[in-house]
Design an enzyme around this catalytic site. Structure first.
Site, PDB file in Angstrom:
ATOM      1  N   PHE A  61       0.817  -1.220   0.000  1.00 34.60           N
ATOM      2  CA  PHE A  61       0.000   0.000   0.000  1.00 34.60           C
ATOM      3  C   PHE A  61       0.850   1.269   0.000  1.00 34.60           C
ATOM      4  CE2 PHE A  61      -4.265  -1.862   1.782  1.00 34.60           C
ATOM      5  CZ  PHE A  61      -4.449  -2.513   0.566  1.00 34.60           C
ATOM      6  N   ASP A 299      -0.141  -9.757  -4.589  1.00 32.09           N
ATOM      7  CA  ASP A 299       1.066  -8.938  -4.782  1.00 32.09           C
ATOM      8  C   ASP A 299       0.667  -7.614  -5.454  1.00 32.09           C
ATOM      9  OD1 ASP A 299       4.377  -9.196  -6.316  1.00 32.09           O
ATOM     10  OD2 ASP A 299       3.584  -7.999  -4.659  1.00 32.09           O
TER      11      ASP A 299
END
Ligand SMILES: NC(=O)N[C@@H](CC(=O)O)C(=O)O
Ligand SMILES: [Zn+2]
Ligand SMILES: [Zn+2]
Length: 439
Positions: A61, A299
């Site tokens: 993130f 991923d």
């Protein structure tokens, strides 16, 4: 009894017939055949099935430090829209999440900005630092083996064994398996060619680099009595090494390694540049390798469009998949090549168990009310313009699908409904709905 929320006459994966689910204080408190009353009543529509909240053990993130690519708010909205109720975030942020201070800071960032539950992996660091971080309960310690030499690898695995022994813990080591030496050798050779095609990236980091690195990881966990999780396993030979190992090792597949091979470089160029790279069609794992033992890890690795367009060697590696993977796999369910029960196992039960996310991963009384409602009949095409992620591009653009997530419920609170994100991640009592989850 009046429940906070009731899901009325719903189909639940792996259960025959229709049920009523009573939710109280963020927990599944009753699953019954008879009717239940609730302040809020949710009546799913035709073709809709309730799954245990989906869990993605591998997201980036980019928060803190790289929030121009993604942040905890946009990333978690992307997760919610993709049907995920919990994610586990990776430590390669800026600064790296490998000190007590940075780890604690990231918990606060997530508690402020994430609209889904989140766990955090720690990076490796000095032994003392890792012992301090252990108090904050990381999901695992993540090692990028493509950045390590054989001796630094040995030191890090040894440190983790010492930590688990001294603290009485059993932290996993999550491994990015590419052998640094083989990558350097082959990258040097590929770069020396007069001109490079995007596909050369897949030869610069060949399958052999993953296979050798997986063997190294398996030898090290055997030597130091550790448990491992193999991230983004991409080759059949690497999978075979894992399956024949006597050690305690789990593994995940990404949607891009399941569906795409390195020929996609010819049409999509660096948009499909990722580490480990897309493989030759004969080397790659695929749908046939999905069994009840694996997990799906997206991923989700956002970069800006500009960063993806800097040529073969300078473009940033990474593909974002949080808002693609569930429609793709539900389409397989509709084709009959994957059961909905197996999808729930590999996308919820297995990651919950492996990363010790208590009371998650199943639809059971007393468990957290993390639920993903999917519509098996809704079809469409993947349109990155609708993504909540800052990375509004995907190799799966225009792929048609049948089946999509239509409601995401976290700790009993609806955070996504029909593609709309609940603006406030706050429940009726003013409490934050999503939480930092740890073993
Ligand atoms: N997968 C990638 O190609 N990139 C990931 C790092 C990683 O998972 O190796 C990223 O953080 O961008
Ligand atoms: Zn990786
Ligand atoms: Zn990653």
């Amino acid at each position: 009894m009046l429940f906070d929320t009731v899901l009325r006459n719903v189909k639940i994966v792996n259960m025959k017939g229709e049920y009523n689910i009573g939710i109280n204080e963020g927990k599944i408190s009753k699953i019954s055949k008879t009717g239940l009353n609730g302040e809020n009543v949710i009546s799913p529509g035709e073709g809709e099935v309730v799954l245990p909240g989906l869990i993605d053990p591998h997201v980036h993130f980019r928060d803190p430090g790289l929030t121009y690519k993604e942040d905890f708010y946009t990333g978690s909205m992307s997760a919610a829209n993709g049907g995920f109720t919990t994610v586990i975030d990776m430590p390669n942020t800026k600064p790296i999440t490998n000190t007590y201070k940075n780890f604690h800071e990231k918990i606060k960032i997530g508690e402020k900005k994430s609209i889904v539950n989140f766990g955090l992996n720690s990076g490796f660091n000095t032994y003392t630092e890792m012992c301090n971080i252990a108090k904050l309960k990381p999901a695992s310690f993540k090692i990028f083996m493509d950045l390590e030499t054989d001796s630094s690898l040995n030191e890090k695995f040894k440190d983790l064994q010492r930590l688990n022994t001294e603290l009485g813990t059993s932290f996993l080591v999550s491994c990015h398996c590419e052998n640094r030496f083989i990558v350097h050798e082959n990258t040097y050779y590929q770069k020396s060619k007069l001109e490079n095609q995007s596909i050369d990236y897949s030869y610069a980091r060949p399958s052999e680099a993953e296979i050798v690195s997986i063997k190294q990881a398996l030898d090290l966990i055997r030597k130091y009595d550790l448990k491992a999780h193999i991230c983004h396993l991409s080759t059949v030979k690497g999978l075979k090494e894992v399956l024949k190992s006597p050690c305690d090792v789990s593994y995940e597949f990404t949607p891009h390694h399941i569906y795409l091979d390195n020929s996609y470089f010819n049409s999509l160029g660096n948009m499909v540049k990722t580490n480990p790279p897309l493989r030759n069609v004969n080397d790659k794992i695929g749908l046939k390798n999905i069994t009840h033992e694996c997990m799906i890890g997206t991923d989700h690795a956002p970069h800006t469009l500009n960063e993806k367009s800097l040529g073969v060697w300078d473009s940033k590696p990474g593909i974002s998949n949080l808002e693609c993977v569930v429609p793709l796999l539900l389409t397989e369910v509709n084709k009959g090549s994957l059961s909905l029960g197996l999808l729930a196992k590999i996308m919820s039960e297995n990651p919950a168990k492996r990363f010790h996310l208590e009371n998650k991963g199943e639809i059971r009384e007393g468990y957290d009310a993390d639920l993903t409602i999917v519509n098996l009949k809704e079809s469409g095409v993947i349109d990155p313009r609708e993504f909540y992620s800052k990375a509004k591009y995907s190799p799966f653009k225009n792929w048609s699908y049948t089946g999509k997530p239509v409601m995401t419920i976290v700790n009993g609170g609806i955070i996504m409904e029909k593609g709309e994100i609940l603006k406030e991640d706050i429940d009726g009592k003013g409490e934050k709905i999503s939480k930092y989850v740890h073993s």
